[in-house]
Design a protein around this motif. Structure first.
Motif, PDB file in Angstrom:
ATOM      1  N   ASP A 187       0.811  -1.031   0.032  1.00 53.32           N
ATOM      2  CA  ASP A 187      -0.185  -0.167   0.118  1.00 53.32           C
ATOM      3  C   ASP A 187       0.773   1.321   0.050  1.00 53.32           C
ATOM      4  OD1 ASP A 187      -1.137  -2.371   1.394  1.00 53.32           O
ATOM      5  OD2 ASP A 187      -2.915  -1.153   1.652  1.00 53.32           O
ATOM      6  N   VAL A 188       1.896   1.218   0.801  1.00 49.33           N
ATOM      7  CA  VAL A 188       2.971   2.498   0.855  1.00 49.33           C
ATOM      8  C   VAL A 188       3.348   2.649  -0.610  1.00 49.33           C
ATOM      9  CG1 VAL A 188       4.972   3.416   1.980  1.00 49.33           C
ATOM     10  CG2 VAL A 188       3.292   1.693   3.367  1.00 49.33           C
ATOM     11  N   TYR A 189       3.910   1.721  -1.219  1.00 49.35           N
ATOM     12  CA  TYR A 189       4.368   1.740  -2.415  1.00 49.35           C
ATOM     13  C   TYR A 189       3.518   2.246  -3.657  1.00 49.35           C
ATOM     14  CZ  TYR A 189       7.412   1.090  -6.561  1.00 49.35           C
ATOM     15  OH  TYR A 189       8.166   1.041  -7.662  1.00 49.35           O
ATOM     16  N   ILE A 190       2.231   1.739  -3.594  1.00 47.88           N
ATOM     17  CA  ILE A 190       1.139   2.117  -4.438  1.00 47.88           C
ATOM     18  C   ILE A 190       0.621   3.546  -4.210  1.00 47.88           C
ATOM     19  CG2 ILE A 190      -1.222   1.815  -5.045  1.00 47.88           C
ATOM     20  CD1 ILE A 190      -0.694  -1.371  -4.625  1.00 47.88           C
ATOM     21  N   ARG A 191       0.636   4.014  -3.129  1.00 49.34           N
ATOM     22  CA  ARG A 191       0.284   5.402  -2.702  1.00 49.34           C
ATOM     23  C   ARG A 191       1.446   6.406  -3.328  1.00 49.34           C
ATOM     24  NH1 ARG A 191      -1.605   4.439   2.949  1.00 49.34           N
ATOM     25  NH2 ARG A 191      -3.484   3.234   2.517  1.00 49.34           N
ATOM     26  N   ARG A 192       2.808   5.936  -2.883  1.00 47.75           N
ATOM     27  CA  ARG A 192       3.661   6.901  -3.507  1.00 47.75           C
ATOM     28  C   ARG A 192       3.576   6.983  -4.894  1.00 47.75           C
ATOM     29  NH1 ARG A 192       8.242   8.132  -0.582  1.00 47.75           N
ATOM     30  NH2 ARG A 192       6.545   7.936   1.074  1.00 47.75           N
ATOM     31  N   LEU A 193       3.454   5.919  -5.650  1.00 47.38           N
ATOM     32  CA  LEU A 193       3.442   5.853  -7.122  1.00 47.38           C
ATOM     33  C   LEU A 193       2.151   6.736  -7.627  1.00 47.38           C
ATOM     34  CD1 LEU A 193       4.390   2.349  -8.141  1.00 47.38           C
ATOM     35  CD2 LEU A 193       5.739   4.283  -8.060  1.00 47.38           C
ATOM     36  N   GLN A 194       1.197   6.586  -7.054  1.00 45.03           N
ATOM     37  CA  GLN A 194      -0.132   7.343  -7.313  1.00 45.03           C
ATOM     38  C   GLN A 194       0.163   8.861  -7.156  1.00 45.03           C
ATOM     39  OE1 GLN A 194      -2.987   5.535  -4.886  1.00 45.03           O
ATOM     40  NE2 GLN A 194      -3.643   4.108  -6.468  1.00 45.03           N
ATOM     41  N   ASN A 195       1.080   9.060  -6.119  1.00 41.71           N
ATOM     42  CA  ASN A 195       1.209  10.511  -6.021  1.00 41.71           C
ATOM     43  C   ASN A 195       2.153  11.036  -7.046  1.00 41.71           C
ATOM     44  OD1 ASN A 195      -0.160  11.713  -3.789  1.00 41.71           O
ATOM     45  ND2 ASN A 195       1.029  10.391  -2.308  1.00 41.71           N
ATOM     46  N   ILE A 196       3.154  10.242  -7.313  1.00 37.82           N
ATOM     47  CA  ILE A 196       4.119  10.714  -8.257  1.00 37.82           C
ATOM     48  C   ILE A 196       3.319  10.633  -9.822  1.00 37.82           C
ATOM     49  CG2 ILE A 196       6.113   9.780  -9.641  1.00 37.82           C
ATOM     50  CD1 ILE A 196       7.193   8.848  -7.063  1.00 37.82           C
ATOM     51  N   ARG A 197       2.443   9.663 -10.105  1.00 38.49           N
ATOM     52  CA  ARG A 197       1.814   9.832 -11.395  1.00 38.49           C
ATOM     53  C   ARG A 197       0.835  10.994 -11.446  1.00 38.49           C
ATOM     54  NH1 ARG A 197      -2.458   5.146 -12.103  1.00 38.49           N
ATOM     55  NH2 ARG A 197      -3.347   6.290 -10.358  1.00 38.49           N
ATOM     56  N   LYS A 198       0.193  11.437 -10.304  1.00 40.85           N
ATOM     57  CA  LYS A 198      -0.587  12.923 -10.537  1.00 40.85           C
ATOM     58  C   LYS A 198       0.445  13.953 -10.835  1.00 40.85           C
ATOM     59  CE  LYS A 198      -2.926  11.902  -6.400  1.00 40.85           C
ATOM     60  NZ  LYS A 198      -3.788  12.132  -5.335  1.00 40.85           N
ATOM     61  N   ALA A 199       1.415  13.942 -10.200  1.00 40.11           N
ATOM     62  CA  ALA A 199       2.389  15.148 -10.498  1.00 40.11           C
ATOM     63  C   ALA A 199       2.986  15.002 -11.707  1.00 40.11           C
ATOM     64  CB  ALA A 199       3.452  15.012  -9.318  1.00 40.11           C
ATOM     65  N   VAL A 200       3.269  13.737 -12.540  1.00 39.77           N
ATOM     66  CA  VAL A 200       3.776  13.621 -13.809  1.00 39.77           C
ATOM     67  C   VAL A 200       2.662  14.169 -14.507  1.00 39.77           C
ATOM     68  CG1 VAL A 200       4.143  11.805 -15.534  1.00 39.77           C
ATOM     69  CG2 VAL A 200       5.333  11.672 -13.442  1.00 39.77           C
ATOM     70  N   MET A 201       1.360  13.839 -14.282  1.00 38.31           N
ATOM     71  CA  MET A 201       0.180  14.365 -15.307  1.00 38.31           C
ATOM     72  C   MET A 201       0.243  15.701 -15.145  1.00 38.31           C
ATOM     73  SD  MET A 201      -2.348  11.120 -14.275  1.00 38.31           S
ATOM     74  CE  MET A 201      -3.847  11.628 -15.395  1.00 38.31           C
ATOM     75  N   ARG A 202       0.171  16.215 -14.069  1.00 32.05           N
ATOM     76  CA  ARG A 202       0.038  17.640 -14.046  1.00 32.05           C
ATOM     77  C   ARG A 202       1.425  18.458 -14.890  1.00 32.05           C
ATOM     78  NH1 ARG A 202      -1.342  16.782  -8.337  1.00 32.05           N
ATOM     79  NH2 ARG A 202       0.986  16.899  -7.833  1.00 32.05           N
ATOM     80  N   LEU A 203       2.521  17.691 -14.842  1.00 32.13           N
ATOM     81  CA  LEU A 203       3.455  18.382 -15.402  1.00 32.13           C
ATOM     82  C   LEU A 203       3.382  17.903 -17.004  1.00 32.13           C
ATOM     83  CD1 LEU A 203       6.840  19.044 -15.697  1.00 32.13           C
ATOM     84  CD2 LEU A 203       7.202  16.689 -15.191  1.00 32.13           C
ATOM     85  N   LEU A 204       2.982  16.847 -17.423  1.00 30.85           N
ATOM     86  CA  LEU A 204       2.713  16.695 -18.868  1.00 30.85           C
ATOM     87  C   LEU A 204       1.298  17.478 -19.377  1.00 30.85           C
ATOM     88  CD1 LEU A 204       3.299  13.032 -19.217  1.00 30.85           C
ATOM     89  CD2 LEU A 204       4.649  14.986 -19.810  1.00 30.85           C
ATOM     90  N   SER A 205       0.555  17.960 -18.551  1.00 32.67           N
ATOM     91  CA  SER A 205      -0.538  18.765 -19.013  1.00 32.67           C
ATOM     92  C   SER A 205      -0.187  19.906 -19.179  1.00 32.67           C
ATOM     93  CB  SER A 205      -1.790  18.399 -18.067  1.00 32.67           C
ATOM     94  OG  SER A 205      -1.995  19.553 -17.469  1.00 32.67           O
TER      95      SER A 205
END
Ligand SMILES: *[C@@H]1O[C@H](CO)[C@@H](O)[C@H](O)[C@H]1NC(C)=O
Ligand SMILES: *[C@@H]1O[C@H](CO)[C@@H](O)[C@H](O)[C@H]1NC(C)=O
Ligand SMILES: *[C@@H]1O[C@H](CO)[C@@H](O)[C@H](O)[C@H]1NC(C)=O
Ligand SMILES: *[C@@H]1O[C@H](CO)[C@@H](O)[C@H](O)[C@H]1NC(C)=O
Ligand SMILES: *[C@@H]1O[C@H](CO)[C@@H](O)[C@H](O)[C@H]1NC(C)=O
Ligand SMILES: *[C@@H]1O[C@H](CO)[C@@H](O)[C@H](O)[C@H]1NC(C)=O
Length: 563
Positions: A451-469
């Motif tokens: 769970d800890v890893y998945i949440r970390r990746l989800q947070n990074i993904r959200k930031a990557v999506m903001r960056l790419l947008s």
């Protein structure tokens, strides 16, 4: 009187409606039961310990679970491992899988005849224990590769567990010449039982320390993602922006604000003697399984006029393979070699590269400054382990930075001022066609609940999506996990078995995004050099060539790369 037929009609309607409703509800009920019974058959081994936030989320609530929570369950199901029986009380490690008694056999080509490029090779692996008795259940962790030492060629195989003590490994034949198969037992299924149990019962066996200081007064306390203590006993360093949790015991005399450093504290090893014997290097951990015969597999050129379509080749889908020591991706990406400083300067001219992650990403920074003297490290007097680092090529206006990821970072003495979450850092990057972001986060999460890893990746993904947008032409590259050399202590905290699951999660979380994966897992597995947490320079060179091939594709490749 006049409205009687109407009432009759509405009564009939009502009855039909009622019948329909009962029918629909019945179907829904049985479907739910069926789904639940199906779910019961899928054992979830990576069950996380009950943490306060999870208790809350599992209580009945009228709110819909968040998209992330739904995804969390889905992702956890994608990494289920075949059931391995619990170890009996009188368990002896000799009852577990023995690579030297086990064998693999190359199956003859289906339909007979000689092997050609484009065929698929299958080997069957049979597992036995140290008494020479065949194993009756699956769950062993095996890795396989096909290689030709003289050609410096290699490809990762795909292992299929038949759940009865036998396994298949499948390989696509991608080049001509003599090829050999290697099958490695990484862990017996019994060792997997132990690793599963450790993450269920002792997920916080790696602990951390923080130093607190005010004036001449110092104190050190223990820290972790979760600490079973009352709110009054803890300093809560949960990140307000991402929600990432982190706690330390409150110092006795100092305030929570006085925390100055973060460091890994140590590892509490709490395991029975017979269990520990399941992790013996060279005996039952990372040991090759011998072939039953010594097949001479000679692969002939592709036969063009075969009825077989190209689609028939691949039950296995490796992401690439080595030939002549150079990595060749199978997704159409053309990798170019950037051997000279000039080639690199030309490629990176005017670019900014931000490298974020653990030591396996720091290696890229170290490789770049060591191989290309024009790129000069600017000494910020930071810790060699944690950085952050900056390198500059002034004439060519190239900037390369490295920054480590946040807790649960295993490094020593990281100043809290430099302890940042990647997601937050990404939010401070403008991005654009001259910006390259590289992310590698996996090696420090093995012992914690997934769970800890998945949440970390989800947070990074959200930031990557903001960056790419905000800056769609930013290039984002993600380095996956890789197999490593194992000792008993490494295995118990950071085994390849933990890594392969995190690797699957990483790929699943970033699937469908406009990011490029550097498949470190296969690049290490397929190579002739030994598995290593920090792969040796020839492998890193291939990774950096791959990265640069994305940054500056040749004109002929452009159509594919510029989406
Ligand atoms: C362990 O105990 C079971 C049942 O008591 C017995 O069948 C088995 O042979 C024992 N195994 C060993 C290794 O002593
Ligand atoms: C194990 O299962 C595979 C696939 O179903 C089958 O081909 C094989 O014969 C089985 N082996 C044994 C020993 O039962
Ligand atoms: C937390 O600690 C208490 C008492 O020390 C114990 O009873 C409880 O089971 C622990 N909870 C967890 C989740 O470990
Ligand atoms: C820690 O702080 C966060 C953010 O303020 C809060 O949501 C959370 O409930 C706190 N956790 C504990 C255990 O105090
Ligand atoms: C394998 O077969 C090829 C030709 O079929 C031969 O040239 C080669 O020497 C053989 N290698 C071994 C080790 O037998
Ligand atoms: C780069 O170096 C490798 C090995 O050192 C060599 O095989 C390759 O041909 C070189 N490529 C170029 C483009 O110079």
């Amino acid at each position: 009187m006049k409205n009687k037929p109407v009432r009759m009609l509405s009564l009939t309607h009502g009855a039909i409606f009622l019948l329909l409703a009962v029918w629909v509800l019945t179907i829904l009920f049985y479907r739910k039961q069926w789904l639940e019974s199906r779910n019961e058959q899928i054992p979830v081994f990576m069950a996380a310990p009950v943490k306060p936030d999870q208790v809350k989320s599992s209580l009945p609530t009228h709110q819909h679970p968040s998209k992330e929570a739904v995804e969390l369950d889905f992702l956890k199901n994608t990494i289920n491992w075949p059931s391995t029986p619990p170890l009996p009380l009188n368990f002896s490690w000799k009852d577990s899988s023995d690579p030297r008694h086990s064998t693999f056999t190359v199956l003859p080509k289906r339909g007979g005849g000689q092997w050609h490029v484009g065929d698929e090779l299958e080997v069957v692996i049979k597992m036995y224990n140290f008494h020479g008795k065949p194993k009756k259940y699956g769950g062993d962790f095996l890795l396989a590769r096909l290689h030709s030492p003289s050609l410096q060629a290699g490809v990762a195989g795909k292992v299929v567990d038949h759940l009865n003590g036998s396994y298949s490994a499948l390989f696509p034949l991608l080049w001509e010449g003599n090829v050999q198969v290697q099958v490695i037992l990484v862990h017996s299924s019994e060792a997997v039982t132990v690793l599963q149990q450790l993450n269920r019962m002792q997920p916080y066996r790696i602990y951390f320390r923080s130093l607190f200081r005010s004036g001449s007064l110092t104190e050190t306390t223990t820290c972790n993602v979760y600490i079973n203590a009352t709110q009054e006993q803890l300093c809560n360093y949960t990140d307000l922006h991402t929600g990432e949790q982190w706690f330390c015991y409150k110092p006795k005399k100092l305030s929570c604000d006085a925390r100055v450093t973060h460091a890994m504290g140590g590892f509490r090893k709490n395991i029975k003697r017979q269990e520990e014997m399941l992790f013996q290097r060279g005996i039952n951990m990372k040991v090759s399984i011998p072939p039953s015969n010594h097949p001479n597999i000679s692969v002939l050129p592709r036969v063009e006029d075969q009825t077989r379509g190209i689609g028939d080749i691949v039950r296995t889908e490796p992401s690439g393979y080595y030939y002549g020591g150079a990595w060749r991706p199978l997704d159409g990406t053309k990798v170019h070699q950037f051997n000279s400083s000039t080639a690199v300067s030309q490629c990176l001219r005017g670019k900014v590269l931000h490298l974020f992650g653990d030591s396996t990403i720091r290696q890229w920074f170290e490789y770049l400054i060591a191989s290309f003297p024009d790129l000069k490290n600017f000494d910020l007097h930071n810790s060699k382990q944690a950085g952050p680092f900056v390198a500059l090529d002034y004439p060519n206006n190239i900037l390369v930075t490295y920054r480590c990821h946040g807790p649960p970072l295993h490094f020593a003495n990281v100043p809290v001022t430099q302890l940042r979450y990647i997601a937050n850092e990404l939010d401070h990057i403008d991005g654009g066609p001259n910006t390259v972001v590289v992310i590698g986060v996996w090696a420090h999460f093995g012992s914690l609940p997934v769970d800890v890893y998945i949440r970390r990746l989800q947070n990074i993904r959200k930031a990557v999506m903001r960056l790419l947008s905000r800056a769609p032409r930013t290039l984002v590259v993600i380095r996956t996990a890789n197999p490593k050399a194992l000792t008993v202590d490494v295995a118990l905290t950071n085994s390849d078995w933990y890594s392969i699951q995190r690797d699957k999660l990483l790929r699943a979380v970033f699937k469908g995004l406009n990011v490029h994966l550097v498949d470190a897992w296969e690049m290490v597995l397929a190579h002739h050099l030994p598995h290593d947490l920090h792969p040796k320079p020839p492998i890193i060179k291939n990774m950096i060539d791959f990265l640069q091939s994305y940054i500056c594709p040749l004109p002929t490749d452009q159509t594919r790369v510029n989406h």
